[in-house]
Design a protein around this motif. Structure first.
Motif, short mmCIF file in Angstrom:
data_model
loop_
_atom_site.label_atom_id
_atom_site.label_comp_id
_atom_site.label_asym_id
_atom_site.label_seq_id
_atom_site.Cartn_x
_atom_site.Cartn_y
_atom_site.Cartn_z
N GLY A 1 13.32 7.55 -49.00
CA GLY A 1 13.62 7.58 -50.43
C GLY A 1 12.95 8.75 -51.12
N LEU A 2 12.98 8.71 -52.43
CA LEU A 2 12.45 9.81 -53.25
C LEU A 2 10.98 10.13 -52.96
N GLY A 3 10.26 9.11 -52.48
CA GLY A 3 8.85 9.29 -52.18
C GLY A 3 8.61 10.36 -51.12
N CYS B 1 19.36 6.29 -46.46
CA CYS B 1 18.55 6.75 -47.59
C CYS B 1 18.86 5.91 -48.83
N SER B 2 18.05 6.11 -49.85
CA SER B 2 18.32 5.48 -51.15
C SER B 2 19.27 6.40 -51.94
N ARG B 3 19.81 5.89 -53.04
CA ARG B 3 20.84 6.63 -53.76
C ARG B 3 20.40 7.97 -54.34
N ARG C 1 25.46 7.87 -45.83
CA ARG C 1 24.15 7.37 -45.38
C ARG C 1 23.46 6.53 -46.43
N GLN C 2 24.08 6.38 -47.58
CA GLN C 2 23.42 5.62 -48.67
C GLN C 2 23.46 4.13 -48.39
N ILE C 3 22.32 3.49 -48.59
CA ILE C 3 22.19 2.05 -48.37
C ILE C 3 22.01 1.38 -49.73
N GLY C 4 22.70 0.26 -49.94
CA GLY C 4 22.50 -0.48 -51.18
C GLY C 4 23.79 -0.91 -51.82
N GLN C 5 23.67 -1.34 -53.05
CA GLN C 5 24.80 -1.93 -53.78
C GLN C 5 26.01 -1.01 -53.83
N THR C 6 25.80 0.27 -54.06
CA THR C 6 26.93 1.19 -54.12
C THR C 6 27.01 2.05 -52.86
N GLY C 7 26.24 1.66 -51.84
CA GLY C 7 26.32 2.32 -50.54
C GLY C 7 26.69 1.30 -49.48
N ILE D 1 10.53 4.35 -50.34
CA ILE D 1 11.60 3.68 -51.12
C ILE D 1 10.94 2.58 -51.94
N SER D 2 11.22 2.54 -53.25
CA SER D 2 10.51 1.58 -54.11
C SER D 2 11.00 0.15 -53.94
N GLY D 3 12.28 -0.02 -53.55
CA GLY D 3 12.81 -1.37 -53.38
C GLY D 3 13.48 -1.90 -54.63
N ILE E 1 16.36 -3.35 -57.05
CA ILE E 1 17.30 -4.43 -56.72
C ILE E 1 18.58 -3.89 -56.08
N GLN E 2 19.05 -2.73 -56.56
CA GLN E 2 20.31 -2.18 -56.00
C GLN E 2 20.14 -1.75 -54.55
N HIS E 3 18.92 -1.40 -54.17
CA HIS E 3 18.66 -1.08 -52.75
C HIS E 3 18.46 -2.38 -51.97
N ARG E 4 17.74 -3.28 -52.57
CA ARG E 4 17.39 -4.55 -51.91
C ARG E 4 18.62 -5.33 -51.45
N ILE F 1 6.96 1.43 -45.97
CA ILE F 1 5.82 2.37 -46.05
C ILE F 1 5.85 2.95 -47.46
N ASN F 2 4.79 2.73 -48.22
CA ASN F 2 4.78 3.17 -49.61
C ASN F 2 3.34 3.37 -50.06
N THR F 3 3.10 4.40 -50.84
CA THR F 3 1.73 4.67 -51.32
C THR F 3 1.30 3.69 -52.42
N THR G 1 0.53 3.52 -47.39
CA THR G 1 0.04 4.83 -46.98
C THR G 1 1.06 5.91 -47.28
N ASP G 2 0.69 7.15 -47.01
CA ASP G 2 1.56 8.31 -47.23
C ASP G 2 2.57 8.41 -46.07
N ALA G 3 3.83 8.24 -46.39
CA ALA G 3 4.87 8.25 -45.34
C ALA G 3 4.96 9.63 -44.67
N ILE G 4 4.62 10.66 -45.40
CA ILE G 4 4.76 12.01 -44.84
C ILE G 4 3.75 12.22 -43.70
C1 LIG Z 1 24.84 0.86 -60.81
C2 LIG Z 1 23.73 1.31 -59.92
C3 LIG Z 1 23.93 1.30 -58.55
C4 LIG Z 1 22.91 1.72 -57.70
N1 LIG Z 1 23.13 1.69 -56.35
C5 LIG Z 1 22.11 2.02 -55.52
C6 LIG Z 1 22.28 1.95 -54.11
O1 LIG Z 1 23.35 1.61 -53.59
N2 LIG Z 1 21.24 2.27 -53.34
C7 LIG Z 1 20.01 2.65 -53.84
O2 LIG Z 1 19.08 2.92 -53.04
N3 LIG Z 1 19.84 2.75 -55.17
C8 LIG Z 1 20.85 2.46 -56.02
N4 LIG Z 1 20.66 2.58 -57.35
C9 LIG Z 1 19.43 3.24 -57.85
C10 LIG Z 1 18.24 2.29 -57.90
O3 LIG Z 1 18.22 1.62 -59.13
C11 LIG Z 1 16.91 3.09 -57.75
O4 LIG Z 1 16.86 4.05 -58.76
C12 LIG Z 1 16.78 3.76 -56.40
O5 LIG Z 1 16.99 2.84 -55.34
C13 LIG Z 1 15.38 4.36 -56.28
O6 LIG Z 1 15.32 5.14 -55.14
P1 LIG Z 1 13.93 5.39 -54.43
O7 LIG Z 1 13.31 4.09 -54.06
O8 LIG Z 1 14.16 6.37 -53.33
O9 LIG Z 1 13.10 6.16 -55.55
P2 LIG Z 1 11.86 5.66 -56.52
O10 LIG Z 1 12.30 4.40 -57.20
O11 LIG Z 1 11.54 6.82 -57.30
O12 LIG Z 1 10.76 5.27 -55.48
C14 LIG Z 1 10.04 6.16 -54.71
C15 LIG Z 1 8.95 5.38 -54.04
O13 LIG Z 1 8.24 6.23 -53.16
C16 LIG Z 1 6.86 5.92 -53.23
N5 LIG Z 1 6.15 7.11 -52.76
C17 LIG Z 1 5.86 8.27 -53.42
N6 LIG Z 1 5.26 9.15 -52.60
C18 LIG Z 1 5.18 8.53 -51.40
C19 LIG Z 1 4.68 8.93 -50.14
N7 LIG Z 1 4.16 10.15 -49.93
N8 LIG Z 1 4.73 8.04 -49.11
C20 LIG Z 1 5.24 6.80 -49.29
N9 LIG Z 1 5.74 6.38 -50.46
C21 LIG Z 1 5.72 7.25 -51.50
C22 LIG Z 1 6.62 5.58 -54.69
O14 LIG Z 1 5.47 4.74 -54.82
C23 LIG Z 1 7.91 4.83 -55.03
O15 LIG Z 1 7.76 3.43 -54.81
C24 LIG Z 1 21.67 2.17 -58.24
C25 LIG Z 1 21.46 2.16 -59.61
C26 LIG Z 1 22.48 1.74 -60.45
C27 LIG Z 1 22.23 1.73 -61.92
#
Ligand SMILES: Cc1cc2nc3c(=O)[nH]c(=O)nc-3n(C[C@H](O)[C@H](O)[C@H](O)COP(=O)(O)OP(=O)(O)OC[C@H]3O[C@@H](n4cnc5c(N)ncnc54)[C@H](O)[C@@H]3O)c2cc1C
Length: 369
Positions: free
Chosen positions: A247-249, A272-274, A286-292, A305-307, A309-312, A324-326, A342-345
């Protein structure tokens, strides 16, 4: 870590006043049907997943479960009907006509609506695939009935109505939708949302053949040629036993390679997350979740990945979730089975090296099989 949430139980209270008496002409609608989606001789696995869900609904309602098979005349269509009995069908309605060799909305809508109007099911389920979504919408509008799309849970309410649960408000809430005054009650479900039932060898049961009643001149759409998508076999994400996702992390597309490297060593698929798709780091398949994609692996490793609801909703069918999340307060730790703060990287390359050292190519194959 807590257990994955189940979809909330449908509540009958509060809607009693909204329910009118089911019109007399709908009272004869009975039994649960599943549309068996086949293309070029291949049945989409979501059809068998729906047979499992359909069986449970039919047992609760104490009615029959029927498969509806639409396709060209010949062995593939016969085989699809025969296979439906192995997944629990009590009977199969078959519309076999060479005009149905390729999916065309008009001919398939005609086939399915005719069978529904003739044999009157109370519930009709289709897969939320590209074909299923197209067909379900036009069948529901032709029949003037309700359709609940992309359901995550199906149940029968105390009064026998279908309780179709799906995410709403951008996935932040779950709602249960009823089609109280029209029949059939229609719902689509995405692949891998329902559990695949066991296949049990059974002889072919009752088959009811129904004519299509169309000629080619009646169909406006013509299929000129068929070009298979060469990329479509590349991602087996929805059906993989082991999935590693980032994910974005992870912070950058370069760091996402750490996910791919761990997946390669494990013989796993990567996802991956969206936001990573939106940023163009990873392709949308490769997108996982509600719209993947919805996945049901034995092992899911989520890094950075933060987790949300749309990913969950796309991963909670996994047998084992390792996060794995910091941030120790990240929502993913509420439903992961193992959480690593911990740091996923730093951790991902260490995991890749450790698995590379310990797993022989043979055991990697076993892990992924
Ligand atoms: C209508 C709609 C549909 C959607 N459909 C989807 C979908 O299908 N799939 C999906 O995934 N999302 C979907 N989303 C988006 C969803 O709401 C979240 O925004 C998205 O899942 C967040 O992605 P993320 O966890 O990668 O990023 P973030 O929420 O930004 O989380 C990043 C996480 O990484 C952690 N982190 C930071 N640095 C590190 C590090 N070095 N090591 C470890 N951890 C670290 C942070 O603590 C944080 O928890 C949808 C949203 C909407 C509104």
């Amino acid at each position: 870590m807590s257990e994955p949430i189940k979809a909330p139980a449908p509540a009958a209270a509060g809607r009693a006043a909204t329910k009118k008496e089911l019109p007399e002409h709908f009272k004869g609608y009975k039994h649960v049907w599943v549309f068996i989606e086949q293309e070029r001789g291949l049945v989409h696995p979501v059809s068998w997943e729906l047979m499992g869900a359909g069986r449970q609904l039919a047992d609760k309602l104490q009615v029959e479960l029927a498969a509806v098979v639409v396709g060209p005349e010949g062995e593939a269509t016969r085989q699809a009907a025969a296979e439906a009995f192995c997944y629990g069908a009590d009977l199969a309605y078959v519309v076999a006509d060479d005009l149905l060799a390729d999916y065309r909305n008009e001919s398939y809508t005609k086939a399915l609506t005719d069978v529904v109007n003739t044999y009157k099911p109370e519930i009709l389920l289709l897969g939320a695939t590209t074909l299923g979504r197209d067909l379900a919408g036009s069948v529901a509008t032709t029949l003037l009935t309700g359709l609940t799309a992309d359901c995550t849970a199906l149940d029968v309410d105390t009064d026998g109505s279908l309780a179709a649960t799906r995410p709403t408000f951008g996935g932040s809430l779950m709602c249960t939708i009823y089609t109280l005054n029209y029949r059939p009650q229609m719902a689509t479900v995405r692949p891998r949302v329902m559990q695949m039932p066991d296949r049990v060898e059974r002889p072919v049961g009752r088959i009811v053949s129904h004519p299509l009643g169309l000629i080619e001149a009646d169909i406006v759409t013509k299929v000129l040629s068929f070009l298979p998508d060469r990329e479509s076999a590349n991602s087996n994400l929805a059906f993989a036993d082991v999935v590693v996702a980032g994910g974005l992390g992870l912070g950058s597309p370069e760091n996402f390679q750490l996910v791919r490297q761990l997946a390669a060593v494990l013989g796993a698929e990567y996802g991956c997350s969206r936001p990573l798709v939106q940023k163009g780091w990873v392709t949308s398949d490769r997108q996982i979740g509600q719209t993947g994609k919805t996945i049901r692996p034995k092992l899911y490793i989520a890094a950075g990945i933060s987790g949300a609801i749309q990913h969950r909703v796309g991963v909670e069918g996994a047998d084992m979730i390792v996060a794995i999340n910091t941030d120790r307060n990240a929502p993913i730790f509420e439903f992961a089975h193992i959480g690593i703060v911990t740091d996923a990287i730093r951790l991902l390359p260490a995991l890749t090296e450790a698995f590379r050292a310990r797993l022989s190519p043979h055991s990697r194959d076993r892990l992924a099989s």
